[in-house]
Structure formats: C-alpha cells, structure tokens
Design an enzyme around this catalytic site. Structure first.
Site, mmCIF file in Angstrom:
data_model
loop_
_atom_site.group_PDB
_atom_site.id
_atom_site.type_symbol
_atom_site.label_atom_id
_atom_site.label_comp_id
_atom_site.label_asym_id
_atom_site.label_seq_id
_atom_site.Cartn_x
_atom_site.Cartn_y
_atom_site.Cartn_z
ATOM 1 N N ASP A 163 -15.500 2.699 -44.900
ATOM 2 C CA ASP A 163 -15.294 3.182 -43.538
ATOM 3 C C ASP A 163 -16.587 3.560 -42.817
ATOM 4 O O ASP A 163 -16.573 3.730 -41.610
ATOM 5 C CB ASP A 163 -14.321 4.353 -43.518
ATOM 6 C CG ASP A 163 -14.819 5.539 -44.340
ATOM 7 O OD1 ASP A 163 -15.928 5.459 -44.909
ATOM 8 O OD2 ASP A 163 -14.094 6.543 -44.413
ATOM 9 N N ARG A 207 -12.527 11.151 -39.723
ATOM 10 C CA ARG A 207 -12.361 9.761 -39.304
ATOM 11 C C ARG A 207 -11.635 9.633 -37.981
ATOM 12 O O ARG A 207 -11.304 10.615 -37.331
ATOM 13 C CB ARG A 207 -11.619 8.987 -40.404
ATOM 14 C CG ARG A 207 -12.469 8.827 -41.636
ATOM 15 C CD ARG A 207 -11.784 8.017 -42.699
ATOM 16 N NE ARG A 207 -11.136 6.831 -42.145
ATOM 17 C CZ ARG A 207 -10.635 5.856 -42.883
ATOM 18 N NH1 ARG A 207 -10.710 5.919 -44.198
ATOM 19 N NH2 ARG A 207 -10.062 4.821 -42.321
ATOM 20 N N TYR A 250 -13.858 13.074 -50.441
ATOM 21 C CA TYR A 250 -14.305 12.655 -51.773
ATOM 22 C C TYR A 250 -14.331 13.910 -52.632
ATOM 23 O O TYR A 250 -15.075 14.852 -52.333
ATOM 24 C CB TYR A 250 -15.703 12.043 -51.719
ATOM 25 C CG TYR A 250 -15.765 10.707 -51.034
ATOM 26 C CD1 TYR A 250 -15.289 9.559 -51.668
ATOM 27 C CD2 TYR A 250 -16.294 10.585 -49.759
ATOM 28 C CE1 TYR A 250 -15.350 8.328 -51.039
ATOM 29 C CE2 TYR A 250 -16.359 9.355 -49.131
ATOM 30 C CZ TYR A 250 -15.881 8.227 -49.778
ATOM 31 O OH TYR A 250 -15.941 7.009 -49.156
ATOM 32 N N PRO A 294 -19.470 5.398 -53.331
ATOM 33 C CA PRO A 294 -19.209 5.163 -51.911
ATOM 34 C C PRO A 294 -19.628 6.299 -50.991
ATOM 35 O O PRO A 294 -19.654 6.137 -49.785
ATOM 36 C CB PRO A 294 -17.686 5.021 -51.895
ATOM 37 C CG PRO A 294 -17.200 5.871 -53.014
ATOM 38 C CD PRO A 294 -18.267 5.815 -54.073
#
Lengths: 709, 709
Positions: free
Chosen positions: B49, B279, B287, B381
C-alpha cells in the site's frame, strides 16, 4: 388519447452546459429528474471555450478527493491556462507595438487562473459526472421535443404537487440531426438554434406513441438563445444590437508575432481589432473585427425562427453569412497584424457574428418553471463569459431545487434564483456593452494627428476592472431568505458594494468564500477550505473557535454549543431527517487557532469528533487554522478572513459556498444561526402524518451524502 | 507437435506492479510486447500500500498534461498522504507517551509526500494506462502458464534475433483461480504464490491446442517471490531469516489513541511494537509484533512449492498460520496500546509473516532474460518499499528495452539494468535489516531499571536517515555506458556518495533530476521541469544558456550549437531515424536565465523554436529559468541546480530523468554530449541495406512520441 404519462421531480430541457450543471447538482443530491434534448447527438458547434476561475472552482467542488473519480476536475488539467494578457496598439508612427503586459487573471483572486478548453470536452465531463453521481440511472434523453407546457396554478404553492405538465414528442433521429456535419458551420455565434422551425414542422404528423405527458414538480429551460420554454412563459428579451461584425477563426497560426501564445488585444491603426486566445493543442482562437460584410436587404423578419432577433433588429439588414469565409476573415486579420505575418493551417472552425446584448426581464414563473443560460442572456463572446454565467445560473438554482424536492426547505427559497441571477445577467450585459464598444472602435493615437477614437488607456482600465468581474469570483447576492446582510453588526457597503461583519473583516457576506488552507487536527494534512466544503448539497456552519489555549473560555462555549446541538429544537437536530446521519443536512466544522501540536482532539467537545452508529469516529470535523505545515508553508486562515484569534466567529455557508451569515462566537451568535435556518428550513423531527411510527414512514429515510473529505 | 508459434519483441511474465511498469514503458514507446499471468483474475490480496515520493513522480511522468487522461496520476489524488510520523514509547514510569513528531517525508525532497493506497487501485490504473498507450491493443493475457524457457545463446548478441523460446500453456479458468475468495487469506506476506505447485500439476495432461511457443527478443520475469523465471535461470536467493513474527490488520479502529490518523511507531515496554499506517477511507493498517505463535515441527521442507524459503529456513519450524487470527493479532495490539483502548470494525484483511531479507545475486541472463521485483528481492513490508522498488526495477529496465527494440541503442545498455538495480536491492535489504531489528527489539528505557535493549534514540536516527532512502529519490546509478561520472571536472564523492560537476553544484550525477518550476518563454506559464521531461522514451539535452542579455556571447554559442545540430554527424541528426521528427529521440530544451520580458523568442536560434513539416512552430523548447510569476511566486532553477547565470551548463537526462552527464556550456561541452550518445546509440542516417532509397525502407519510419507539454 392514451398518451403515456409519467412523473418526475425536475425536468431539464436542453443539454448544454447550463442544463448539465443543473443535472449535476440533482444527480449529486439524489433527486429524481430527467434531462431531454431535441437533438439526436451532441452539438459540437457550441464553440464556447473560456473557463473563469469560479467555474473551475465549481468543477473542483464536484470532485471527491477520496474517490477514484476526477471527471469535472480535469478541466484544470487539460485546459490551456491563460497567464498573460498583452495589449498591442499603434505607436505614434502608426506601427503596431506591444503596449503593455499584465496578468490575465488578477493574482490572489482564486487558486485557479482563467483557462480555455473546447466546450465539447466540458459537456463530456458533465455527462460522465451525471452518470457517476446517478449511478448510471440518468442519461440525456434524445431526441425529445417539448410540445406544450402548462403550469397548474392552483397547485403551484403545494410542494408535493407535480404542478407542471409538459407534453414531449420523440423525434426520429434523422430530422433531429444538427446541421454541423453537412455544410460548414455558418451560423452566427451560438446560432445553431436558428433551425428551431424544422422541429415543429413534424409535430402535426401525429402518432400518439411518439408522445409522453410528463408531470413535473419543476421545469428548467436551459434551451438556448431561442428558448422554447421562455416563449411558453411569454417572456421577451430586452436589448439592443450594434452594427459591428466580427469573425471567429479557430486554427493553428503560422506567424512571427511574438505573443501568439498569450491572450492579446490588438487595436490596429485603421484595420480594426483582434482578440487572440491561445487554446489547447497549439490551437489559437482569433476574434477579428470585419470591416466589409455584405448584407441582405433589410426586412421586418418573418418569424423568430427564420433568423435571430439580432438579425431582425439590425438596422442595416442581416449580414450575408455566405460571404463570410475563413479566407475573408484571415485577410482582415492579416491587415490588422501587419507588419507581422499570419498564415493559417489546421482550421477547426469559423463563424461570423454581430455584437448584441440582450437579457430576459424574468427568469421564472410561479417558482415552478425556470429559464437559465442563453435563454436569459446573450452577448458578445470575447470576454469568455457566456458559458460560465450560464453554468453558474444553474449552479445557483440546482441546490435550491434539491433542497425543496427533498422536503428540507420551503419552496419560497426558489424565488431567490431570479433575484440573485438577474442582477448578475444585467451586470454582465453592462460590462460586455462597455468593453465591446471600446474594443470595436478605432483607437486614438497619442502624439499623432488621430486624436479622436477610443482612448486605449480607458480601454485598459475597463479591461482590468472587468477582469475582476470576469473571474466570476465577486458575484454578490443580496439580502434574502438565504443571505443575511441585515444583522445589526454589518458594515455599510464599501466602494465595491461589499458588506462585512467586522468579526470577519475580509469575508464579504453574499459572495463565495475565498479558499485557503486549513490543517486537519487528526493527521496534520493541509486541505483547502473549498475542498472541505464541496458541492454535496449541505449547508456548512464553520465555527472559528479561536486560540483555545490562550482563551479557555472559548472551549466552555464549545461545550455550550454541544448542548444546543443535542437539543431537539435546535437546527442541528431539528432540520435533519430521522434516521439520517447527524451532519447530512448541516455540516458543522470547527477551526481553532491554536497550534495543532498544543491541543488534542479530546480537548474539544464531541461534535468535533462524533461517533457514528458503528462507533467509528469522524476525524474530519476539527481543524487548525493557524500554523506551519511541513510541505505547504505557513497557514493562517484567521488572517485571510480577518478573524480575531481571541474572539473567533461563526460563518454559515450555503451549499454553493456563498457566505450566508457571519455571527459572533457566542450562544447568542449560535442562536442567530438557528434563526437563519428557521427562516426557510422545514422541521424534520415532527412526522407529517400519521405521527405514530417514524420507522414506518419511508419518506423520512434519508441517504447520507457521500463523505466529502 | 504442430504447436502454435508466434513472435514478440518482449514477453512479460507476471502482471503485478513490476510487470505492469515494464508494460507501461513498452506501450508508451510503441514496442510490440505481451504480458501474461497464470492467474485467471487479478489477485486482490497483494496487499502492498505504500507509495514513495519517487513512485508518485514516476506516475506523474506517464500522465500527459495536454490530454484528457490522468490514469496513473490519480494516485496522488486518491491516496492518503502521510504527513506526520509520531514516535511513542514508555516513559521512565513505563507509561506509553508520545516521544516526538516529525515530518513523515523530508520536506523539500520531492513535490510529493509518501502516500498510501491499496495495491489493487494501482494495478487498475496500470491496466488503464497500458490500454490507453497501446490504443487498446495490449491486455493482460490470463491464465497463461510458462512451461519452458530456452535462450538461443548463439543468437544472443544479434539484436534482430528472437533469441528466447518460451512455451506457454493456456490454463482453464477454474484451476487458475487464486485462493483469495474461498478461505480467508492466511499466507505469509506476499505468499499467495505459495500455491505454485498446483499450476504445474496439470501440465502433464497434454492437449497441444493449449500450448503456444513464443519466440521473444527479450523476456522479463516479474513473477513474484517464487519466480518461475528465476528458477529457469538457476539463480538462488541469498538471505536470512529472523524469528520475529508479525501480524497485519487492515481495519477501521475504534480508539481513543490520539495519533491514529498519523503514521506511528509504538514501542511498548514489554508487549512488543506496532507500526500504524493510516490509509484511505478511514482504514488503518497495523503491523503488530506477535509474541506467542505456535509453530509446526521443524522439517527440511519438501519442495520449494510447499512453503516459502523463509519457512523452510526458520530454525524454529514454520509458524502455524492457522493459529494467527484477527482476534489474536488484535489482542496483542491491545496490550501494546495500553492504556489506550483499541477495538476493531470493518476488518478488510489480515495476515502474519516472519521478517526475512533475501536478494538475488543476478538479475539477468545473456542480456535476454531479466527478473525484477519480488523475484529479485524480498524483505519486511513495514518500510513500505517493496512495491516501489519493484516498480522502479522495471522503470529502469523498460526504457532500455524500448531503445534497443527500436534499433536506437546497442544491446549493451541492457547490462546496466543489473548493475544499477542490484545495488539498490542490496541497499534496501541492508536498510530493512537494520530497521527491522531495531523495531522488533524491546526498548531500553532511560532513567529506569531497563537499560538494555533497543536505544530508541538510535531507532529514531536510523528511521530519519532511512527516510531519505525510503523516499526513493536518492537512488544513485554508477558510472556506465549510460551515466558519465568520469569526466575530468567531476568532484570527488561527498559524505552521501554524490558526485557533481561544479558547473551544476546541486545536481548529483546519476540521481534523478530534482524538479522545480521553469517559465515558458512563449506564454509565461510556469511548468515543473519534470512535467517538461515526462516518460516518453526520449533523452533530454537541457541547455542552460545563462542570462543572454548580460552575456551576449552565450547567444553566439547557441548559434554555434545550431550549426552542430544541423550537421549530419552530430547526435541530433545522427541518431534520429529518417522521416522522424527532429526531437523524437533526443529532445533539446533551452532554459535561459534572463527575465522573460527582456528577451524575445526571435533572439534565439531556430532549434529553440523549430518549425515542423507544416511550418507550425514548436513553442515548447524555450524557457526562462529565472523570474517572477503571476501566481506561483519566484522561479530560480539556476539556484536550485547551483548553476552560474553567466556560465550556464548542459545537462543530459536519460529517459528515466536520471542525470547522465553534466558538461560545460561550450562547443567542447556540446561535443562531450555528442560523445556520450556515440557511446551507445546506433547511427540512423546510414541505411542498413540496401542503402539506396530511405523512403522505401519502412522500418526506418518512426512515430513521434505524443507531445509532452
């Protein structure tokens, strides 16, 4: 006759920019409506191309930042931005020289600059927007011809009534094809409606399957200069006509003239004037004054359909359009440009027109039928105003229709359409009248023997003053149900007619709110005020709470506001339908003046960060108006708006972002806001009938506008 | 077997962000290519993302200002911009407190800030872009499985040869359906390729109609962490694995944590760490470090297909993914967030992964087959790098393939792909390795009894330094055929390894050119240098001509340049195909340092305003780099780039906007530019064979890239 009958809330007649803007509002607000046009295809000959700052602001206001949808917003990206205006005129030796250069758009007036793009692009973006907002349920219906219109006057005051009957006829595609494809466009500007007559020839050949009787609550006639709707309302246009004849060329020029990619006003010594408008894709539009045009014999004119009103009224008889060719227009242009060379390639379009200014004395009938755009006002095209003012007519009307159709506002607000837009149309006509005459006249040449004629200094002056008007950003609506200019604290009008509440000394009441950055408390992202107040049909109450760290009393006041907001009798709950989201009619946004790092969201009462039915927080109700940003410089919207950081203020915006009310940051001031809404909103908390079970009354259910941020 | 056979210039295997970026370049440049994927539908589970500044710059570089097309450019509009990074950690009492706040993107590093948007949107925009650029002729072909790959080594050096044979098999849609729809996604990060095996089960059931033998000039394997292409090239990944296990949740949180809409790194005292990534659409990604995860017995692993390499190598046996549930991840998060509340609604996705860093030692074979993206490098990530570096691999490769396929450049340039991108991958792995360990460790708490563990000041420092790397804007390519860092005048490397020519003391050679505004001489419109140098496959020669009013000799020099440009032996003509537009391979742009109002276009030689075959002028070759603008403040790109306004400079950009060469503004400097192109470009003026009639040789015809401005 068993003709098909149907109901719709709003019927829009005419799918040009004005009709499309109305449709965009209605689609955005979820109103049932239809839009019809008598042509079988789009008319690519509507050759308007100028986009004012305000039109670009409005386009942006219909785009939604958080969705993958950018249709109308593309205008700014694709259009050619107009940066500089150059004035050329003869020097004392009669030689053409660059006289001066100025910004084409007054710096600081808007985040956009005047831009140019073919009208066809704009209409396509509108169609896409309407498709998007209506989830594909509304398309332009073509070719449908309105045949009769009747207002049921007894029912005109009943907001539930479908009080207008319009009979429409389905045409066959061939007879409705515009003439753009066959012969070369030879109409006067905007004169493609000159062929109205042929549509009505067929109406006699009856086949009842081709007809439909539409019962509409409201009808909007956006059907052009020869408006059929206007004719049904028996409204005549007022205005006059000059003998100046102009030609228009859209082409790619081959020239050694150095300013061909800037907007230019060129007055030649004796060969007339040219306006140069650089367009997208290296095209340039030329408006060229034609000296010699053959005319037909003057005749009283047979019918309106046989020629434009302008043509009939011209004292010299109408111009013989077949004598106006690209070559003849270019020849004239070459004489004006001398000694610079000018040749032509890639000719896209040309036409000839006579300057005239006309305005309709009425824009509506019984608050049921409205006319907009060219149907109300026509004028010369050079100032790039026509399409803009036409779109802004229905940008004004559309949200009002939506509020009334939703049962949120009283029908009375519709009368503000005429009072607000007629003044704009008249101002436009006056501006155009003045500018056209100065631009069409021969120039006076200082220090030479040519001392009569147009004073170019006066021309520059009028042009520069007009530029403010031409940006579309200073439109100022008078006191009405929807604009509150009479409060005791309002200043007297200044030299430009602006009035203010001294608590927001740079926010003229009645004008659109100038946009500047604010900073989201939740994530520190700067966002333009205009992007936080998009066109989604909602009113906004902007609470400028001041610096709450230095003025803790302001926080107490916000808690008092919370009590009022929670009350059933106060605007927030009173005018919001049962089951609707709390901010779906009136959106309350708080902008404090503290440094964002000095306060936390939890310092503020709940209305600044409310929870929804799933207990998800709406973080986009609380902003800082003052502070540094990491990437976009300093923010101080309090200074921009002339708001004291201690006192604060409350500003109410209409759905079109015009400032409706400016009131004190106090319980009294908040009550003034309440009074404002009480003037025209319809209480939603009391169920109409039967008053038993609100859940059972589906008409009270309400769809939340899409989140705006 | 009479299997179908076909030719294509480039075959891309794998339709993820890396494959799509390659396809976008090839489509943009008009190269025949195909892109295949073994899945029958898009995989919506690729859950990257993060968008770096550099990726946003690249997206913008593929959008075209003057066309109604904004596909990749939408990223910036739709994505959630990351503004602020907040560090939370225990105070001396062990209570979680906000330790500091910094800009998430280093101010001034780019015109974009790091942003977040679901990978699915990006893939859709890529598909639209490829469709647009290829005029609808190229679509992803699904489900097609590559079965065998063979490089014809004898032909590898012959640029005309289709030297790679790939056998592909058409799968039936059912067997190729990704597993995303049935059970909940339970893969390790990026582990949807874990089901490779099932694809190859069916290969035995032969039906020759299902097969096709593709003869390709070049093959790009963008086929993910389990790359089939990499396997064919017998390349093993180097790397290691940690025992830290992390969970990922995408959901809408219900919390009183004040920074939930900012990026946060939260180190709890004893419960592990969380990274918060706000987001789009009010979603938040978490995370979360997992403390307790059940593991299966350690086993040597059966085949690569049965589990990821990470899993097989883990010393503790692979984690039992069925034990990682949204609820278990949330429970851990709640402990870390304590005393703040954290609940979950609207769960969108979750997974668990182990941190590991692996990189491929080779990225290509015989300059004919290349691997990119996850096929070359995998890592954790959290830094939001994976998708970006993967796209940038092929942003590097794609234009080189296009140049070679067009016959403009020698095949040798393809070897710079590995030399340039392998270094980036290794830097990425090192960065991720360092950051991951600091983020996964327990924090040291100053002034407490917990004095071992991660020093949070060091973590902040690493994070801040890493932020520059993470923006993607400081990637620095070494000296090669395509980057000239060896010229005598180049400085020694500074503390960051940058080298400069002192004539442009702020333009590091080898890095992408930072963008700033310049002003078009023709119309006064400011335009970003990056928007004037979009990704259209062309090299740019930027001639910074200095202030020509104060230094008239510079104009004389420009006229000398004109003579060279007109010469058949100089780069401008020599490397441009016959019949192609003069600027279609190498675009020469002149930026002077005079006030735009003090000079006229006609003061400059013709190459700054050339005429085309219709004698239309190209006005977009001449700019002022210094001056005021009406609406966008002052411009001084000479200062931005450290260029002396008297001396000027010449800067050569590759098609990917990396600075290739900086040379003196002189005939000698212009000859250096010529030498640069002589190093790898193929002369076009001499016809290959037969050398008689250039008009007859259709392969020399050339399509002009769309105009860029």
């Amino acid at each position: 006759m068993a003709i098909k009958e149907s109901n719709t809330d709003v019927l829009i007649i005419g799918a040009g920019p004005s009709g499309f803007m109305c449709a965009t509002w209605l689609a955005r607000c979820g109103i049932p409506f239809r839009i019809i046009d008598k042509r079988s295809t789009e008319v690519f000959a509507g050759q308007a191309d100028g986009l004012q700052c305000r039109s670009l602001e409005i386009f942006k206001s219909f785009s939604e930042n958080c969705f993958d949808f950018a249709t109308l917003d593309q205008g700014w990206k694709v259009a050619n931005h107009m940066i500089e205006m150059c004035f050329w005129s003869p020097n004392e030796h009669g030689e053409l020289v660059r006289n001066s250069r100025v910004a084409d758009t007054i710096p600081g007036i808007s985040r956009y600059t005047q831009s140019v793009i073919h009208q066809g692009n704009i209409e396509k973006w509108f169609e896409d927007s309407i498709d998007h907002f209506s989830s594909g349920t509304v398309k332009v219906e073509r070719p449908l011809l309105p045949v009769s219109l009747k207002i049921n006057e007894q029912e005109a005051e009943n907001p539930e009534a479908y009080a207008v009957d319009i009979l429409i006829k389905k045409l066959d595609n061939n007879s409705a094809r515009p003439e753009q494809y066959g012969k070369v466009a030879n109409g006067l500007f905007r004169a493609f409606d000159g062929d109205q007559e042929k549509f009505y020839k067929d109406v006699t050949k009856d086949n009842e399957d081709d007809y439909e009787l539409i019962h509409a609550k409201y009808v909007v006639g956006s059907d052009g200069a020869h408006s059929w709707v206007r004719k049904q309302l028996n409204i005549d246009m007022d205005g006059e006509q000059t003998d100046f004849v102009w030609g228009v060329l859209d082409m790619v020029p081959i020239t050694n003239f150095p300013d061909i990619r800037s907007r230019c006003a060129i007055h030649s010594k004796e060969s007339g004037s040219v306006m140069v408008i650089p367009r997208e894709n290296d095209l340039v539009r030329f408006y060229i004054q034609l000296k010699e045009v053959e005319r037909e014999e003057s005749s009283p004119g047979d019918k309106e359909f046989s020629g434009t009103v302008e043509e009939r009224r011209s004292s010299k008889g109408r111009i013989d359009r077949s004598k106006i060719t690209p070559e003849s227009i270019l020849k004239q242009a070459q004489e004006i440009f001398h000694p610079y060379s000018l040749e032509m390639t890639d000719l896209h379009w040309y036409t000839g027109y006579q300057i005239g200014q006309r305005v309709s004395p009425k824009f509506s009938s019984h608050n049921r039928v409205f006319i907009s755009g060219d149907a109300c006002h026509t004028h010369s095209p050079k100032a790039g105003q026509g399409m803009n003012v036409s779109m802004q007519d229905t940008y004004n009307l559309g949200f009002k229709l939506a509020l009334v159709c939703k049962g949120l506002s009283k029908q009375d607000i519709l009368s503000t359409y005429e009072s607000e837009r007629l003044k704009v149309a008249r101002d436009l006509i006056a501006f155009d009248h003045k500018l056209s005459r100065l631009f069409s006249g021969k120039p006076m040449i200082p220090n030479s023997d040519i001392m009569d004629g147009v004073d170019l200094d006066e021309f520059h002056q009028v042009y520069l003053e007009g530029n403010k008007f031409a940006s579309g950003t200073i439109v100022d609506y008078e006191d009405s149900l929807l604009i509150s200019k009479k409060s005791g604290t309002i200043s007297s009008p200044d030299e430009e007619g602006r009035v203010y509440n001294p608590l927001a000394s740079k926010v003229p009441i009645g004008r659109r709110l100038y946009s500047d950055n604010i900073i989201a408390q939740a994530d520190g992202r700067p966002i333009h005020m205009a992007d936080r107040t998009p066109s989604d049909g909602r009113f906004r109450v902007l609470i400028f709470a001041g610096d709450i760290k230095k003025n803790p009393k302001n926080v107490e006041l916000l808690y008092d506001f919370q009590d009022l907001i929670d009350s059933q009798d106060f605007f927030a709950k009173k005018f919001t339908p049962i089951n609707a989201f709390a901010n779906s009619v009136i959106d309350i946004v708080t902008i404090h003046a503290s440094n964002r790092h000095d306060v936390e969201i939890s310092d503020f009462p709940e209305f600044t960060h409310p929870l929804d039915y799933k207990r998800r927080c709406d973080y986009w109700r609380l902003y800082s108006g003052v502070g540094e940003t990491y990437h976009e410089g300093d923010v101080d919207i309090y200074s921009t708006y002339g708001i004291d950081k201690k006192k604060g203020v409350i500003i109410v915006l209409r759905p079109d972002s015009h400032v409706a009310l400016v009131s004190e940051l106090s319980v009294a001031g908040f009550n003034e806001v309440n009074d404002y809404f009480n003037g025209f909103m319809i209480p939603q908390t009391k169920i109409k009938s039967p008053p038993k079970d609100p859940q059972a009354d589906d008409s009270n259910r309400f769809v939340l506008p899409r989140l705006a941020v």
